[in-house]
Design a protein around this motif. Structure first.
Motif, PDB file in Angstrom:
ATOM      1  N   VAL A   1     -11.684  -2.168  -2.014  1.00 18.42           N
ATOM      2  CA  VAL A   1     -10.383  -2.444  -2.621  1.00 18.42           C
ATOM      3  C   VAL A   1      -9.274  -1.907  -1.725  1.00 18.42           C
ATOM      4  O   VAL A   1      -9.319  -0.760  -1.268  1.00 18.42           O
ATOM      5  N   LEU A   2      -8.273  -2.749  -1.494  1.00 20.63           N
ATOM      6  CA  LEU A   2      -7.083  -2.359  -0.742  1.00 20.63           C
ATOM      7  C   LEU A   2      -5.880  -2.428  -1.670  1.00 20.63           C
ATOM      8  O   LEU A   2      -5.627  -3.465  -2.282  1.00 20.63           O
ATOM      9  N   SER A   3      -5.148  -1.322  -1.784  1.00 18.58           N
ATOM     10  CA  SER A   3      -3.925  -1.292  -2.582  1.00 18.58           C
ATOM     11  C   SER A   3      -2.756  -0.863  -1.708  1.00 18.58           C
ATOM     12  O   SER A   3      -2.896   0.035  -0.871  1.00 18.58           O
ATOM     13  N   GLU A   4      -1.609  -1.500  -1.917  1.00 11.39           N
ATOM     14  CA  GLU A   4      -0.411  -1.138  -1.169  1.00 11.39           C
ATOM     15  C   GLU A   4       0.809  -1.331  -2.060  1.00 11.39           C
ATOM     16  O   GLU A   4       0.785  -2.124  -2.995  1.00 11.39           O
ATOM     17  N   ALA A   5       1.876  -0.566  -1.765  1.00 14.51           N
ATOM     18  CA  ALA A   5       3.079  -0.633  -2.585  1.00 14.51           C
ATOM     19  C   ALA A   5       4.282  -0.170  -1.783  1.00 14.51           C
ATOM     20  O   ALA A   5       4.163   0.616  -0.843  1.00 14.51           O
ATOM     21  N   ILE A   6       5.466  -0.656  -2.200  1.00 13.64           N
ATOM     22  CA  ILE A   6       6.725  -0.213  -1.618  1.00 13.64           C
ATOM     23  C   ILE A   6       7.726  -0.033  -2.744  1.00 13.64           C
ATOM     24  O   ILE A   6       7.731  -0.794  -3.711  1.00 13.64           O
ATOM     25  N   GLY A   7       8.545   1.005  -2.642  1.00 14.98           N
ATOM     26  CA  GLY A   7       9.533   1.278  -3.677  1.00 14.98           C
ATOM     27  C   GLY A   7      10.752   1.968  -3.112  1.00 14.98           C
ATOM     28  O   GLY A   7      10.891   2.151  -1.896  1.00 14.98           O
TER      29      GLY A   7
ATOM     30  N   GLN B   1      12.166  -6.465   3.995  1.00 12.92           N
ATOM     31  CA  GLN B   1      11.493  -5.232   4.413  1.00 12.92           C
ATOM     32  C   GLN B   1      10.067  -5.162   3.870  1.00 12.92           C
ATOM     33  O   GLN B   1       9.156  -4.658   4.534  1.00 12.92           O
ATOM     34  N   ALA B   2       9.884  -5.663   2.645  1.00  9.20           N
ATOM     35  CA  ALA B   2       8.638  -5.421   1.916  1.00  9.20           C
ATOM     36  C   ALA B   2       7.414  -6.026   2.592  1.00  9.20           C
ATOM     37  O   ALA B   2       6.411  -5.325   2.797  1.00  9.20           O
ATOM     38  N   VAL B   3       7.441  -7.298   2.912  1.00  2.00           N
ATOM     39  CA  VAL B   3       6.248  -7.970   3.421  1.00  2.00           C
ATOM     40  C   VAL B   3       5.791  -7.341   4.729  1.00  2.00           C
ATOM     41  O   VAL B   3       4.598  -7.049   4.916  1.00  2.00           O
ATOM     42  N   GLU B   4       6.734  -7.087   5.628  1.00  2.00           N
ATOM     43  CA  GLU B   4       6.376  -6.493   6.927  1.00  2.00           C
ATOM     44  C   GLU B   4       5.780  -5.097   6.748  1.00  2.00           C
ATOM     45  O   GLU B   4       4.741  -4.771   7.324  1.00  2.00           O
ATOM     46  N   LYS B   5       6.434  -4.272   5.939  1.00  2.00           N
ATOM     47  CA  LYS B   5       5.982  -2.891   5.773  1.00  2.00           C
ATOM     48  C   LYS B   5       4.669  -2.809   5.007  1.00  2.00           C
ATOM     49  O   LYS B   5       3.804  -1.971   5.310  1.00  2.00           O
ATOM     50  N   LEU B   6       4.478  -3.667   4.022  1.00  2.00           N
ATOM     51  CA  LEU B   6       3.233  -3.647   3.254  1.00  2.00           C
ATOM     52  C   LEU B   6       2.051  -4.094   4.108  1.00  2.00           C
ATOM     53  O   LEU B   6       0.971  -3.489   4.052  1.00  2.00           O
ATOM     54  N   ALA B   7       2.239  -5.149   4.880  1.00  2.00           N
ATOM     55  CA  ALA B   7       1.158  -5.609   5.752  1.00  2.00           C
ATOM     56  C   ALA B   7       0.828  -4.551   6.806  1.00  2.00           C
ATOM     57  O   ALA B   7      -0.341  -4.297   7.111  1.00  2.00           O
ATOM     58  N   SER B   8       1.864  -3.890   7.335  1.00  2.00           N
ATOM     59  CA  SER B   8       1.657  -2.887   8.372  1.00  2.00           C
ATOM     60  C   SER B   8       0.893  -1.679   7.843  1.00  2.00           C
ATOM     61  O   SER B   8      -0.059  -1.199   8.488  1.00  2.00           O
ATOM     62  N   THR B   9       1.279  -1.173   6.670  1.00  2.96           N
ATOM     63  CA  THR B   9       0.575  -0.002   6.126  1.00  2.96           C
ATOM     64  C   THR B   9      -0.855  -0.354   5.738  1.00  2.96           C
ATOM     65  O   THR B   9      -1.764   0.455   5.915  1.00  2.96           O
ATOM     66  N   ALA B  10      -1.073  -1.578   5.244  1.00  2.28           N
ATOM     67  CA  ALA B  10      -2.437  -2.001   4.913  1.00  2.28           C
ATOM     68  C   ALA B  10      -3.314  -2.039   6.153  1.00  2.28           C
ATOM     69  O   ALA B  10      -4.462  -1.571   6.144  1.00  2.28           O
TER      70      ALA B  10
END
Length: 324
Positions: A306-312, A222-231
Motif C-alpha cells: 500500500v502506498l499513501s500520500e497527502a499534501i496539506g 503544486q499538489a500533483v508534482e509534489k505527491l508523485a515526487s514524495t511517492a
C-alpha cells in the motif's frame, strides 16, 4: 532482524448526516454537476451540532480496537492527527485516552492539516522502531464543517467530517521489502506556500477559530508534482517499483489530483482506493477512512503493498509505503 510497525487493526466513523451536492444549490450559485466535474465529490458527512472531533475519534478508535481484537490498555500511545480540535488544549488524543478508559501510556496530537495522518504514521513508526512504544493507536479526525465559509462556493462544497483509526504494533521482520509493516516514509514542508491553504484565525491573532481560505488553482499545480515526487522517494527508499504497488490510498481531496498523481506514477485508477465521492475532503481523516473502507470492502488484504500520500496546508506533504 528488523523491528517493523505492522498494522493490527483499522476502523472508521462517519457522522449520520449525509449532505448531497444538491443541498448547496439552496444558498449558493453552484450545482451538483459543477461540484462533481471539478472535484469528483457527490456527498459528504457533517457532524451533528453536539458532535466534536474527539467524539468522532473515539468511535473510530473503538472500531479499530474491535477489528484488532484488542483492549484499550493494550495501547501504549494514542496519536491524533487533526486541525479541528475540540479545544485549544488539551489535546484530542488525551481526551480519547481518557474516554477509552486507558490507565497508562501517553497521548498527543499532530497538526499538518491534510497531510496530518501521514505525519502521524511517521511519528508512530519512529516511536515503535525506537522502542518508545510497542503499540500505537493512530487516528485522523476532523470536523471541518466548523471552519467553513458558507458563502465561499470554491471551498465549502469540498470538505466533510469523519474519523479513521489504525493500530500499529511492533513485529520483527527480516529487513527486506517483503516484510509486513511500514517499509519507508518521506516527509516534506515549505512554508513559502502558506497562503495557498490556511485558516484566517487563531489564538494569537484574531482569538477566533477563523475560516478556511484556499487558492485552489495554485494548490492543484503544486499538489500533483509534489505527491508523485514524495511517492517515488518512499518507493525508492523501500527498494520498490511503482509497478509492485497493489493499492494507492491517497488523501481524498480531488479526483483530478488523485488521477493525475496515479498517472505520473504509471498506475491505473483500478489500483486506487477512492472514497472522495462519498466523503469529500476530510483532511487528516481521509486516508484512514479510505484504508478502513478498502479493508471492509475486501480490497486491501494481508500482504498487499500500500502506498499513501497527502499534501496539506503549510505546505506539508509526505508519503508512506507499507505492506498490509
Amino acid at each position: 532482524m528488523t523491528l517493523r510497525a505492522v498494522v493490527e487493526g483499522v476502523g472508521h466513523y462517519l457522522p449520520d448526516r449525509i449532505v448531497e451536492n444538491a443541498w448547496f444549490e439552496e444558498f449558493l450559485d453552484t450545482s451538483d454537476e459543477w461540484i462533481r466535474t471539478r472535484s469528483g465529490i457527490e456527498r459528504r458527512h457533517f457532524a451533528a451540532e453536539h458532535e466534536t472531533t474527539s467524539d468522532l475519534a473515539l468511535a473510530a478508535s473503538k472500531a479499530a480496537l474491535a477489528n484488532a481484537g484488542l483492549e484499550p490498555d493494550d495501547i501504549d500511545c494514542v496519536l491524533v492527527a487533526t486541525s479541528t480540535p475540540d479545544l485549544t488544549f488539551p489535546s484530542v488524543a488525551t481526551m480519547v485516552q481518557n474516554r477509552l478508559g486507558m490507565t497508562q501510556g501517553f497521548a498527543f496530537d499532530v497538526q499538518a492539516v491534510c497531510a496530518g495522518f501521514i505525519y502521524a504514521l511517521c511519528n508512530a513508526n519512529a516511536l515503535i522502531v525506537s522502542g518508545q512504544a510497542r503499540r500505537v493507536l493512530v487516528i485522523g479526525a476532523e470536523t471541518f464543517s466548523r471552519i467553513m465559509d458558507w458563502e465561499d462556493r470554491s471551498t465549502c462544497v469540498l470538505f466533510g467530517d469523519g474519523a479513521g483509526a489504525l493500530i500499529l504494533g511492533a513485529e520483527e521482520g527480516v529487513g527486506t521489502k517483503e516484510d509486513r509493516g511500514i517499509l519507508a516514509t518521506d516527509l516534506n514542508s515549505d512554508g513559502r506556500y502558506k497562503d495557498m491553504l490556511y485558516v484566517d484565525g487563531g489564538v494569537s491573532t484574531t482569538g477566533t477559530a477563523g475560516k478556511l481560505r484556499m487558492q485552489g488553482n495554485q494548490l492543484f499545480r503544486q499538489a500533483v508534482e509534489k505527491l508523485a515526487s514524495t511517492a517515488e522517494t518512499s518507493l525508492e527508499k523501500a527498494g520498490l517499483l511503482s509497478s509492485e504497488v497493489d493499492w494507492i490510498v491517497p488523501h481524498q481531496a480531488n479526483i483530478r489530483i488523485i488521477s493525475g498523481t496515479a498517472r505520473k506514477l504509471g498506475l491505473s485508477m483500478d489500483r486506487v482506493v477512492l472514497t472522495v465521492q462519498d466523503h469529500g475532503n476530510t483532511s487528516a481523516a481521509s486516508i484512514p477512512l479510505a484504508l478502513s473502507v478498502g479493508v471492509a470492502e475486501g480490497r486491501i488484504k494481508r500482504g498487499d503493498l500500500v502506498l499513501s500520500e497527502a499534501i496539506g496546508g503549510g505546505l506539508a506533504w509526505g508519503s508512506v509505503v507499507l505492506r498490509w
